[in-house]
Design an enzyme around this catalytic site. Sequence first.
Site, PDB file in Angstrom:
ATOM      1  N   LYS A 118       0.786  -1.239   0.000  1.00  0.00           N
ATOM      2  CA  LYS A 118       0.000   0.000   0.000  1.00  0.00           C
ATOM      3  C   LYS A 118       0.818   1.290   0.000  1.00  0.00           C
ATOM      4  O   LYS A 118       0.443   2.263  -0.632  1.00  0.00           O
ATOM      5  CB  LYS A 118      -0.933  -0.004   1.211  1.00  0.00           C
ATOM      6  CG  LYS A 118      -2.033  -1.042   1.092  1.00  0.00           C
ATOM      7  CD  LYS A 118      -3.179  -0.779   2.015  1.00  0.00           C
ATOM      8  CE  LYS A 118      -2.876  -1.210   3.418  1.00  0.00           C
ATOM      9  NZ  LYS A 118      -4.103  -1.313   4.238  1.00  0.00           N
ATOM     10  N   GLU A 122      -0.987  -0.651  10.150  1.00  0.00           N
ATOM     11  CA  GLU A 122      -0.562   0.197   9.019  1.00  0.00           C
ATOM     12  C   GLU A 122      -1.516   1.373   8.836  1.00  0.00           C
ATOM     13  O   GLU A 122      -1.088   2.458   8.448  1.00  0.00           O
ATOM     14  CB  GLU A 122      -0.477  -0.641   7.740  1.00  0.00           C
ATOM     15  CG  GLU A 122       0.720  -1.582   7.770  1.00  0.00           C
ATOM     16  CD  GLU A 122       0.707  -2.573   6.621  1.00  0.00           C
ATOM     17  OE1 GLU A 122       0.289  -2.212   5.516  1.00  0.00           O
ATOM     18  OE2 GLU A 122       1.115  -3.727   6.852  1.00  0.00           O
ATOM     19  N   HIS A 129      -1.032   5.982   9.450  1.00  0.00           N
ATOM     20  CA  HIS A 129      -1.440   7.118   8.612  1.00  0.00           C
ATOM     21  C   HIS A 129      -2.091   8.241   9.429  1.00  0.00           C
ATOM     22  O   HIS A 129      -2.353   9.323   8.897  1.00  0.00           O
ATOM     23  CB  HIS A 129      -2.461   6.661   7.555  1.00  0.00           C
ATOM     24  CG  HIS A 129      -1.865   5.843   6.454  1.00  0.00           C
ATOM     25  ND1 HIS A 129      -1.205   6.399   5.380  1.00  0.00           N
ATOM     26  CD2 HIS A 129      -1.823   4.507   6.260  1.00  0.00           C
ATOM     27  CE1 HIS A 129      -0.798   5.443   4.572  1.00  0.00           C
ATOM     28  NE2 HIS A 129      -1.152   4.279   5.090  1.00  0.00           N
TER      29      HIS A 129
HETATM   30  P1  NAD Z   1      -1.733  -9.943   9.506  1.00  0.00           P
HETATM   31  O1  NAD Z   1      -1.029  -9.184  10.568  1.00  0.00           O
HETATM   32  O2  NAD Z   1      -3.093 -10.455   9.810  1.00  0.00           O
HETATM   33  O3  NAD Z   1      -0.841 -11.169   9.026  1.00  0.00           O
HETATM   34  C1  NAD Z   1       0.524 -11.040   8.728  1.00  0.00           C
HETATM   35  C2  NAD Z   1       1.126 -12.436   8.649  1.00  0.00           C
HETATM   36  O4  NAD Z   1       2.514 -12.306   8.305  1.00  0.00           O
HETATM   37  C3  NAD Z   1       1.076 -13.215   9.962  1.00  0.00           C
HETATM   38  O5  NAD Z   1       0.752 -14.561   9.671  1.00  0.00           O
HETATM   39  C4  NAD Z   1       2.516 -13.134  10.484  1.00  0.00           C
HETATM   40  O6  NAD Z   1       2.889 -14.228  11.302  1.00  0.00           O
HETATM   41  C5  NAD Z   1       3.274 -13.150   9.167  1.00  0.00           C
HETATM   42  N1  NAD Z   1       4.621 -12.615   9.306  1.00  0.00           N
HETATM   43  C6  NAD Z   1       5.016 -11.456   9.866  1.00  0.00           C
HETATM   44  N2  NAD Z   1       6.352 -11.337   9.822  1.00  0.00           N
HETATM   45  C7  NAD Z   1       6.811 -12.461   9.219  1.00  0.00           C
HETATM   46  C8  NAD Z   1       8.101 -12.941   8.894  1.00  0.00           C
HETATM   47  N3  NAD Z   1       9.196 -12.248   9.170  1.00  0.00           N
HETATM   48  N4  NAD Z   1       8.195 -14.146   8.269  1.00  0.00           N
HETATM   49  C9  NAD Z   1       7.098 -14.880   7.968  1.00  0.00           C
HETATM   50  N5  NAD Z   1       5.853 -14.468   8.253  1.00  0.00           N
HETATM   51  C10 NAD Z   1       5.715 -13.277   8.872  1.00  0.00           C
HETATM   52  O7  NAD Z   1      -1.733  -9.022   8.192  1.00  0.00           O
HETATM   53  P2  NAD Z   1      -2.968  -8.693   7.246  1.00  0.00           P
HETATM   54  O8  NAD Z   1      -3.899  -7.793   7.994  1.00  0.00           O
HETATM   55  O9  NAD Z   1      -3.458  -9.949   6.635  1.00  0.00           O
HETATM   56  O10 NAD Z   1      -2.287  -7.755   6.123  1.00  0.00           O
HETATM   57  C11 NAD Z   1      -1.283  -8.252   5.250  1.00  0.00           C
HETATM   58  C12 NAD Z   1      -0.851  -7.157   4.290  1.00  0.00           C
HETATM   59  O11 NAD Z   1      -1.904  -6.861   3.371  1.00  0.00           O
HETATM   60  C13 NAD Z   1      -0.524  -5.831   4.962  1.00  0.00           C
HETATM   61  O12 NAD Z   1       0.719  -5.347   4.492  1.00  0.00           O
HETATM   62  C14 NAD Z   1      -1.626  -4.912   4.529  1.00  0.00           C
HETATM   63  O13 NAD Z   1      -1.217  -3.575   4.345  1.00  0.00           O
HETATM   64  C15 NAD Z   1      -2.007  -5.467   3.194  1.00  0.00           C
HETATM   65  N6  NAD Z   1      -3.350  -5.064   2.804  1.00  0.00           N
HETATM   66  C16 NAD Z   1      -3.519  -4.517   1.577  1.00  0.00           C
HETATM   67  C17 NAD Z   1      -4.760  -4.086   1.166  1.00  0.00           C
HETATM   68  C18 NAD Z   1      -4.946  -3.470  -0.188  1.00  0.00           C
HETATM   69  O14 NAD Z   1      -6.074  -3.181  -0.573  1.00  0.00           O
HETATM   70  N7  NAD Z   1      -3.917  -3.256  -0.968  1.00  0.00           N
HETATM   71  C19 NAD Z   1      -5.873  -4.224   2.015  1.00  0.00           C
HETATM   72  C20 NAD Z   1      -5.675  -4.817   3.240  1.00  0.00           C
HETATM   73  C21 NAD Z   1      -4.412  -5.231   3.631  1.00  0.00           C
END
Ligand code: NAD
Length: 330
Positions: free
Chosen positions: A122, A192, A196
């Site tokens: 993002k 995240e 902002h």
């Molecule tokens: P979350 O916190 O629910 O899950 C993150 C996962 O990553 C967890 O399973 C965690 O254990 C794992 N993780 C973290 N560090 C790690 C590492 N070093 N090695 C291996 N695994 C690791 O996250 P989420 O809410 O599912 O969001 C994921 C991403 O999606 C975020 O970056 C968020 O900004 C993005 N997102 C994008 C949009 C969009 O429209 N573009 C919308 C929502 C979320």
Amino acid sequence: MNDVIRVAVLGAGGLGKAAAAVLERKREMRLVAICDRGGILHAPAGVDSGAVIALDPKRFVCDLSGGYATNDSIGEMVELGRAGAYDGVFLALPNLPNEFFPSVLTRFLDAGVSTCFVDALKRTKAAELMFALGDRVTATKSTYLLGCGATPGLLTAAAVVAAQSFVSVERVKIRWGVGIANWDAYRATVREDIAHLPGYTVEKAQAMTDAEVDTLLDKTDGRLVLEEMEHADDLMLQRAGVVERADQVEVGGVLDTRSAKKPVTTTMTITGTTFQGLRATHTFTLGDETSMAANVIGPALGYLKRALWLRARGIHGIFGSTEQMPMIVR
Ligand code: NAD
């Protein structure tokens, strides 16, 4: 390439689990590996998606049958990539700090893994750092499509299509609404978004304890209202030639962490002038029933199929979701 596209998902949080749930419905793709901070689950015949989806947010995929614990699950995924264990990767990791995604991609590049990648990144700053790795991605004959979630992603790509009616575009405005019943299920997304808010930074949001996040959300009745977000939609719409300047793109939204119902309807509006000199606005509205997960995972997988299509035709490098069209995954 196998007949069925073998998918690896990095991250088993809210979006990683949602990816498992959507992949369960697809016959052209199969989830073969998923990892989180605690470990990895690799099953060439297909990961048990039901078990992944049901996993408590406080537990790790290594607790599931066939999973194993490691303190370097990214490294394990890189090794699987070197061994050709999957055809494409969806990065559903936290974008905290901005350098994290570039550091993950660099590990794949250093190991010479040649594959396809998509993410739902993002932040503008993080996207800039990723695009800077483009030549290295090309050198490994990989194809990486960036910003393939909802915004950037679905809404930004829609802006490219909508821009075709105009000879000049004045502005693109994205206003999103997201409702989640419990912030624990989407921890990175919530942190995240906090980053902002006025007075916060990516580093500050990353350093907050869960109790501090709870306290902040208690003060706002569980809602975060965000304006003028530093969102890569601006960079990506510039790359595609829809706008000339970043300040022509505005992204804001409302996140409710206490109800799955969207607090506001998500819209993308684009205002421009036609060749006949008339000013007009197109509006693209997402149905309120479509969750954030539906609007992120659908496009991410559609773009992953496109990444494979491009790579099969010898097109390598990093492209934004504004530069390609997602495909339908059956
Ligand atoms: P979350 O916190 O629910 O899950 C993150 C996962 O990553 C967890 O399973 C965690 O254990 C794992 N993780 C973290 N560090 C790690 C590492 N070093 N090695 C291996 N695994 C690791 O996250 P989420 O809410 O599912 O969001 C994921 C991403 O999606 C975020 O970056 C968020 O900004 C993005 N997102 C994008 C949009 C969009 O429209 N573009 C919308 C929502 C979320």
